[in-house]
Design a protein around this motif. Structure first.
Motif, PDB file in Angstrom:
ATOM      1  N   GLU C  73       0.883  -1.212   0.128  1.00  0.00           N
ATOM      2  CA  GLU C  73       0.012   0.093  -0.049  1.00  0.00           C
ATOM      3  C   GLU C  73       0.912   1.266  -0.002  1.00  0.00           C
ATOM      4  O   GLU C  73       0.453   2.202   0.681  1.00  0.00           O
ATOM      5  CB  GLU C  73      -1.145  -0.089   1.205  1.00  0.00           C
ATOM      6  N   GLY C  74       2.057   1.145  -0.836  1.00  0.00           N
ATOM      7  CA  GLY C  74       2.880   2.423  -1.117  1.00  0.00           C
ATOM      8  C   GLY C  74       3.783   2.541   0.009  1.00  0.00           C
ATOM      9  O   GLY C  74       4.382   3.702  -0.044  1.00  0.00           O
ATOM     10  N   LYS C  75       3.952   1.742   1.066  1.00  0.00           N
ATOM     11  CA  LYS C  75       5.137   2.025   2.141  1.00  0.00           C
ATOM     12  C   LYS C  75       5.683   0.833   2.425  1.00  0.00           C
ATOM     13  O   LYS C  75       5.430  -0.138   2.141  1.00  0.00           O
ATOM     14  CB  LYS C  75       4.265   2.392   3.371  1.00  0.00           C
ATOM     15  N   THR C  76       7.119   1.185   2.799  1.00  0.00           N
ATOM     16  CA  THR C  76       7.826  -0.130   3.135  1.00  0.00           C
ATOM     17  C   THR C  76       7.398  -0.703   4.385  1.00  0.00           C
ATOM     18  O   THR C  76       6.906  -0.066   5.290  1.00  0.00           O
ATOM     19  CB  THR C  76       9.288   0.532   3.224  1.00  0.00           C
ATOM     20  N   THR C  77       7.638  -2.141   4.359  1.00  0.00           N
ATOM     21  CA  THR C  77       6.907  -2.850   5.476  1.00  0.00           C
ATOM     22  C   THR C  77       7.951  -3.211   6.771  1.00  0.00           C
ATOM     23  O   THR C  77       7.630  -3.684   7.609  1.00  0.00           O
ATOM     24  CB  THR C  77       6.433  -4.014   4.941  1.00  0.00           C
ATOM     25  N   GLY C  78       9.330  -2.756   6.277  1.00  0.00           N
ATOM     26  CA  GLY C  78      10.282  -3.232   7.187  1.00  0.00           C
ATOM     27  C   GLY C  78      10.830  -4.566   6.837  1.00  0.00           C
ATOM     28  O   GLY C  78      11.762  -5.044   7.192  1.00  0.00           O
ATOM     29  N   THR C  79      10.205  -5.308   5.818  1.00  0.00           N
ATOM     30  CA  THR C  79      10.807  -6.646   5.462  1.00  0.00           C
ATOM     31  C   THR C  79      11.526  -6.389   4.054  1.00  0.00           C
ATOM     32  O   THR C  79      11.485  -5.312   3.669  1.00  0.00           O
ATOM     33  CB  THR C  79       9.371  -7.311   5.307  1.00  0.00           C
ATOM     34  N   PRO C  80      12.174  -7.625   3.742  1.00  0.00           N
ATOM     35  CA  PRO C  80      13.157  -7.107   2.664  1.00  0.00           C
ATOM     36  C   PRO C  80      12.571  -6.768   1.275  1.00  0.00           C
ATOM     37  O   PRO C  80      11.469  -6.974   0.850  1.00  0.00           O
ATOM     38  CB  PRO C  80      13.790  -8.438   2.364  1.00  0.00           C
ATOM     39  N   ILE C  81      13.237  -5.754   0.640  1.00  0.00           N
ATOM     40  CA  ILE C  81      12.695  -5.136  -0.692  1.00  0.00           C
ATOM     41  C   ILE C  81      13.451  -5.613  -1.731  1.00  0.00           C
ATOM     42  O   ILE C  81      14.614  -5.546  -1.810  1.00  0.00           O
ATOM     43  CB  ILE C  81      12.703  -3.335  -0.254  1.00  0.00           C
ATOM     44  N   SER C  82      12.891  -6.434  -2.532  1.00  0.00           N
ATOM     45  CA  SER C  82      13.537  -6.989  -3.607  1.00  0.00           C
ATOM     46  C   SER C  82      13.392  -6.436  -4.877  1.00  0.00           C
ATOM     47  O   SER C  82      12.202  -6.187  -5.185  1.00  0.00           O
ATOM     48  CB  SER C  82      13.051  -8.511  -3.677  1.00  0.00           C
ATOM     49  N   LEU C  83      14.635  -6.092  -5.474  1.00  0.00           N
ATOM     50  CA  LEU C  83      14.450  -5.192  -6.647  1.00  0.00           C
ATOM     51  C   LEU C  83      14.925  -5.813  -7.970  1.00  0.00           C
ATOM     52  O   LEU C  83      16.033  -6.382  -7.507  1.00  0.00           O
ATOM     53  CB  LEU C  83      14.950  -3.802  -6.433  1.00  0.00           C
ATOM     54  N   VAL C  84      14.351  -5.865  -9.146  1.00  0.00           N
ATOM     55  CA  VAL C  84      15.053  -6.716 -10.378  1.00  0.00           C
ATOM     56  C   VAL C  84      14.852  -5.481 -11.397  1.00  0.00           C
ATOM     57  O   VAL C  84      13.844  -4.949 -11.578  1.00  0.00           O
ATOM     58  CB  VAL C  84      14.454  -7.952 -10.448  1.00  0.00           C
ATOM     59  N   VAL C  85      15.936  -5.827 -12.084  1.00  0.00           N
ATOM     60  CA  VAL C  85      15.940  -5.365 -13.703  1.00  0.00           C
ATOM     61  C   VAL C  85      16.383  -6.484 -14.504  1.00  0.00           C
ATOM     62  O   VAL C  85      17.441  -6.784 -14.617  1.00  0.00           O
ATOM     63  CB  VAL C  85      17.029  -4.066 -13.557  1.00  0.00           C
ATOM     64  N   PHE C  86      15.483  -6.689 -15.373  1.00  0.00           N
ATOM     65  CA  PHE C  86      15.645  -7.716 -16.187  1.00  0.00           C
ATOM     66  C   PHE C  86      16.437  -7.387 -17.363  1.00  0.00           C
ATOM     67  O   PHE C  86      16.284  -6.272 -18.102  1.00  0.00           O
ATOM     68  CB  PHE C  86      14.360  -8.478 -16.854  1.00  0.00           C
ATOM     69  N   ASN C  87      17.317  -7.948 -17.893  1.00  0.00           N
ATOM     70  CA  ASN C  87      18.421  -7.792 -19.062  1.00  0.00           C
ATOM     71  C   ASN C  87      17.518  -7.905 -20.298  1.00  0.00           C
ATOM     72  O   ASN C  87      16.742  -8.878 -20.552  1.00  0.00           O
ATOM     73  CB  ASN C  87      19.661  -8.599 -18.962  1.00  0.00           C
ATOM     74  N   THR C  88      17.607  -6.903 -21.018  1.00  0.00           N
ATOM     75  CA  THR C  88      16.614  -6.963 -22.316  1.00  0.00           C
ATOM     76  C   THR C  88      17.644  -7.112 -23.864  1.00  0.00           C
ATOM     77  O   THR C  88      17.133  -7.430 -24.565  1.00  0.00           O
ATOM     78  CB  THR C  88      15.691  -6.199 -22.422  1.00  0.00           C
ATOM     79  N   ASP C  89      18.761  -6.507 -23.373  1.00  0.00           N
ATOM     80  CA  ASP C  89      19.689  -6.076 -24.607  1.00  0.00           C
ATOM     81  C   ASP C  89      20.998  -7.088 -24.797  1.00  0.00           C
ATOM     82  O   ASP C  89      21.881  -6.715 -25.200  1.00  0.00           O
ATOM     83  CB  ASP C  89      20.015  -4.865 -24.583  1.00  0.00           C
ATOM     84  N   GLN C  90      20.618  -8.497 -24.331  1.00  0.00           N
ATOM     85  CA  GLN C  90      22.103  -9.216 -24.254  1.00  0.00           C
ATOM     86  C   GLN C  90      22.120  -9.885 -25.528  1.00  0.00           C
ATOM     87  O   GLN C  90      21.428 -10.720 -26.052  1.00  0.00           O
ATOM     88  CB  GLN C  90      21.681 -10.607 -23.344  1.00  0.00           C
ATOM     89  N   ARG C  91      22.834  -9.272 -26.514  1.00  0.00           N
ATOM     90  CA  ARG C  91      23.055  -9.846 -27.851  1.00  0.00           C
ATOM     91  C   ARG C  91      23.708 -11.193 -27.916  1.00  0.00           C
ATOM     92  O   ARG C  91      24.709 -11.318 -27.106  1.00  0.00           O
ATOM     93  CB  ARG C  91      23.855  -8.844 -28.668  1.00  0.00           C
ATOM     94  N   SER C  92      22.948 -12.029 -28.593  1.00  0.00           N
ATOM     95  CA  SER C  92      23.451 -13.333 -28.466  1.00  0.00           C
ATOM     96  C   SER C  92      24.470 -13.462 -29.633  1.00  0.00           C
ATOM     97  O   SER C  92      24.238 -13.841 -30.692  1.00  0.00           O
ATOM     98  CB  SER C  92      22.184 -14.256 -29.042  1.00  0.00           C
ATOM     99  N   HIS C  93      25.706 -13.175 -29.049  1.00  0.00           N
ATOM    100  CA  HIS C  93      26.533 -13.458 -30.196  1.00  0.00           C
ATOM    101  C   HIS C  93      27.808 -14.549 -29.756  1.00  0.00           C
ATOM    102  O   HIS C  93      28.015 -14.773 -28.803  1.00  0.00           O
ATOM    103  CB  HIS C  93      27.255 -12.202 -30.582  1.00  0.00           C
TER     104      HIS C  93
END
Lengths: 366, 366, 366, 366
Positions: C73-93
């Protein structure tokens, strides 16, 4: 470390709430070079998955794990292994009363007391789903320990008033019945008892025993990081566990020194013990015998019979808990016990590497 | 931290061997401004001092503590408090057989396995004298907690087969008899049992219970650093302790949810619990009820009757242990339990200060 | 903690490789009650995003962050905050040569030495993309600090040989030019220098300065966890940073006591300092003046001119690095410096809460 | 850990105030089996002892160290090593003004801000005497490292404006002159400069360089516990140190990639580097070259010329500091730098033991 991280060198950081986006864990300090894939971890998660018998919650989640980092070309790289299980069965409903009432035997009230408010959906951070992270991490630890010849097995020795017959002990049987008891007759009797509990809209507890075989002597630190102290912490850190004992445990309190002492003997020229009242540890350090400990699991607090309680506004109310709940926690907690034991054991094994100057010379020899 | 340090913010580092120059502890992270002098600490050390009854070792040490740092003009300064007790009664004798044999129930063998050799004099680092450091540190924690209205008391509820009558419970009595039992009749019966043990050149164990009164709700972290998990670790880190249970503990395993759940009720407008099966913690966080836990203490392993064992050269031998040993560990362990509980409680109280943003605003308000 | 976790109470655990599935961080110990949403974090990540000018790598990633836990509900709860950025530009080479050669100035060789092998794709764990986790965590710390009146700003004071004119210092300007210099003329000159570097297929380094305003006096521990010691560690833990100095730093080495000492004076009845050669810290504890420090950033090691090196098979080779690389690390490192400073400051602020008994009484007063 | 403990596996806990009963340290996690006696430690302490030249304080203390635990029959046992130096020259005098005034450049004001009051005698915990504990612990680390072929040497490269001539570098000379400069001519010039400072009732600073030879490649963790990050923290944790740089350090900021990159080459079939601009670390992990870093030391803040300042009552005063003070900190800080480097290096060496599964198999092979 702020409470969601466990371990000194093999560190496990869990995150996630029951009805949030997912549950996960970051495993840091896993030695490089261990073969690992998602199936190795899924195998353990499947053992704690809901919906496997009529004695576990009917919530149906695949709990499929993804490895997001730390493994390359099938082997651990030594860098953090990030594992995630996305939640898929968060029913979008009105939590109504549960959002504002304090369920007996649950952490609703204490979370509010500590943090000022809480994520009330499905127990939030206090849900049993938090153990997904522990099991995923423990699966890695267990696989690594197995490569060193160390195997860990947990099983139920009691369900409510039904206890196993030690003479009928059969470890393989514990994987056959839905209660994880290493004694088929006891498992049958326990199921009868559970049916009675279900009929009474009630729940029951039990005892889980865990054995670590192949543990080398010399593991564990002699003062605060005793093997048994660290196991006790890791066990009591599992929700619903109310007691821990190693070896003869509480029974040792009524024994005598002449009975409780384990004589050292020679077996094929090696030093072993004639008995194992100690449960595999002396002075907090493993003695080469199997490490054997037990934990007490309380009855599931979520029961459907009406209960008296209080809400957030400080009003007395009557509460009837609906929804999907395990009538007994033991069967799904078995693998959690096994996994926390694996994490604890591996962490002590890693810190023990620097116990002797001789070890350093082996590794840094040039 | 390498095994001799305990605590995250209130950290306790013990050092010293039984027959070395002394035993000590460094307490770091004690808040500044607590009135403290040597008598505050000596009072606790005197409770674990040897030679106080015929049931404790006759080694006579004053165990006089000195404060070497961290206190200025009668108050703690916030910097490390170094405490030392110099050993005065190290009898200079030939340790002979004890230097080379592995005593059953002792850590001789496991120290050799871990470190390659050991200080064999009087148990070295594994001696009960290591607890001097814990008690000295715990005395500080207990004094600080008392200023916040939190009091901790431990006492024996069982000695061998003799258990107290809960209806006769009298906390004050536990300070009157040499066994620390809060029931005079039980204490008398226990002494008779101990005489029998002594006559048989044997020893016995017992159970210690500890109660923390005045604990505010909201203390403890919800995952790995649960209040009960940290208590379990601190208790099992004390030598000879083989089990830990909180609230109903192992009895909860045979209970049902409807019985084991503690209903929340209103008392004078405040939320309390009708019963305390949980032992004062829900989800690892204190719930405002007294925290109640028990530990199982094994029989003293040093007994004078002959025992079979093995020596360092791998030869089977018969061993008769001479010297000054407690026939029962319980009476002197009571204060150690109390002190480890105080250290654990204070540490969680300190880490809890940052649980809410509101707390930060209170302290850093400008 | 195993190297990927930073902080004692506000702990940050980063994970992820440049070309793996994603990059993330778990923030544990964030006080409950802070308003937080993804935009708060994205704002900071956008400052380190690639492709923002011709002086940063042209890899185009949105680097969109997701909050997976710890906010309700828009506020930190005091428990772990997990943040992720998925990689999208991994050129397969085909990584071809890069998989087997040791690039000068990179961690390829040292990873192999430590772990036996490595994830060679795009620098693996050693990639600058690891800092995504730091920035995401730092955005949270910075927001919390701002609610307490503490603001942190970093900016470039030198790019290669071009340094800012202190008399022309304009903090706002540092957000206007692509190099983050608080002096428009210097920024123009620096861009000319960079064009020369690009033309020469070469790269250059620079200096980042960071100022913490609003820091209360009394933060930081007097011995090992000095404010400046913890800042130094957090800065040197950022890849490519080769030096740290606080206040006058290295210039203090050629100064004299009479010049370098900052006189205490009274300003409106409050104690302040007439000068700030110390950079806001005395004895490791903040003194109420702005905290000012600088870090040296090395030139980007990936340059396209041919270089001599060695491959995994121990053969001398000539290497020409292709691909998308920043000719200068400074502009994107500015926000990383700011974020690591925020994390370090907040962590010390939290641990400082228990410095005085008086603070405990404020919070636990009943 | 609460600020007076450093290290993860080789942990060092210092205690003690300048004019308290003594200064000490507890070293935990030292591998068992290292030959150690008091002379090994005294040798290092003698290098920081006061009164060795006219450029160091005339306070005459023997600073004789005692080993109180952790060594048995001449070897470390793996248990905590407690070391103490009792203070013998605490002049009992009236601290008068110093008790109530805030000396410029000292931690008086910041201690009061943090803790509410302070031990004002001789700087209390902030005194240079705190480093006795670091040096005693570092002597142990250095001895252990030497058995693995790792040697650490620190020396002064600048005193005020006088810098050494790199072409005249002679390590042995640094032990011959009272300033620790590895260049006799520079040492002479520096002494002339110091005479001038003394005449002016002033003080000066300098630069200390430290070289770690024999460091194996692969030591240090790639993210937060980088070798250089941990060195930076350990160095800035020493009082009066205002800057740290590794390899080319701040000069790298004005260099280019083509110059700053160190080419890998083959030397007798082994991989080495043609140059060492990096200072022996790539990506936070040692690369097999010597580790070379420098620290900036500020001028002694205690000078006898009159200074403006403020007292505890918030009144402006003029202060003239009497007593025994070093006109320059550098000569006595050299051994402190060396010792903190040894502690940091050994700690990373120990944690590195578990980097590869292969290492575990070597040690736990059965």
């Amino acid at each position: 470390m702020s409470g969601s991280t466990y371990g000194k060198l093999f560190t496990v950081t869990t995150w996630g709430e029951s009805h949030g986006k997912g549950i996960g864990v970051v495993v840091d300090g896993c030695p490089a070079g261990l073969e690992l894939n998602e199936a190795d971890i899924q195998r353990y998660l499947d053992r704690r998955k809901p919906g496997q018998s009529r004695y576990t919650t009917q919530r149906s989640e695949a709990d499929a794990v993804q490895i997001l980092s730390g493994v390359f070309e099938g082997k651990t790289t030594g860098t953090p292994i990030s594992l995630v299980v996305f939640n898929t069965d968060q029913r979008s409903h009105d939590y109504g009363e549960l959002a504002t009432c304090y369920r007996p035997g649950h952490a609703d009230y204490t979370f509010d007391a500590k943090y000022g408010f809480r994520d009330y959906r499905g127990g939030g951070r206090s849900s049993g789903r938090e153990t997904i992270g522990r099991v995923a991490a423990g699966a890695i630890a267990a696989k690594l320990l197995a490569t060193l010849g160390i195997d860990i097995h947990a099983y139920a020795t009691a369900i409510g008033p039904v206890t196993i017959d030690r003479n009928a002990f059969d470890l393989a049987e514990s994987l056959n019945n839905p209660l994880g008891m290493p004694d088929a007759a006891a498992a049958t009797a326990a199921q009868e008892y559970l049916e009675l509990c279900l009929k009474n809209q009630d729940s029951c507890g039990g005892i889980i025993e865990c054995t670590i075989n192949g543990m080398p002597a010399g593991i564990g630190d002699p003062v605060f990081d005793k093997l048994d102290a660290n196991l006790a912490k890791s066990m009591l850190s599992i929700g619903s566990i109310k007691g821990f004992e190693i070896g003869d445990g509480f029974a040792a309190a009524t024994s005598t020194g002449s009975t409780n002492n384990d004589a050292f003997i020679l077996t094929d020229g090696s030093i072993t013990k004639a008995t194992n009242h100690a449960g595999g540890t002396l002075g907090g350090i493993s003695d080469g015998s199997p490490v054997v400990f037990r934990v007490a699991v309380k009855p599931t607090p979520s029961i459907s019979q009406p209960q008296q309680t209080v809400n957030c506004s400080g009003e007395a109310i009557e509460l009837s808990i609906k929804g999907r709940h395990d009538p007994i926690i033991v069967p799904r907690a078995i693998v959690v016990v096994e996994c926390m034991a694996a994490i604890t054991t591996l962490d002590l094994l890693l810190t023990n590497m620097s116990a002797k100057l001789e070890h350093l010379k082996q590794i840094y020899d040039r």
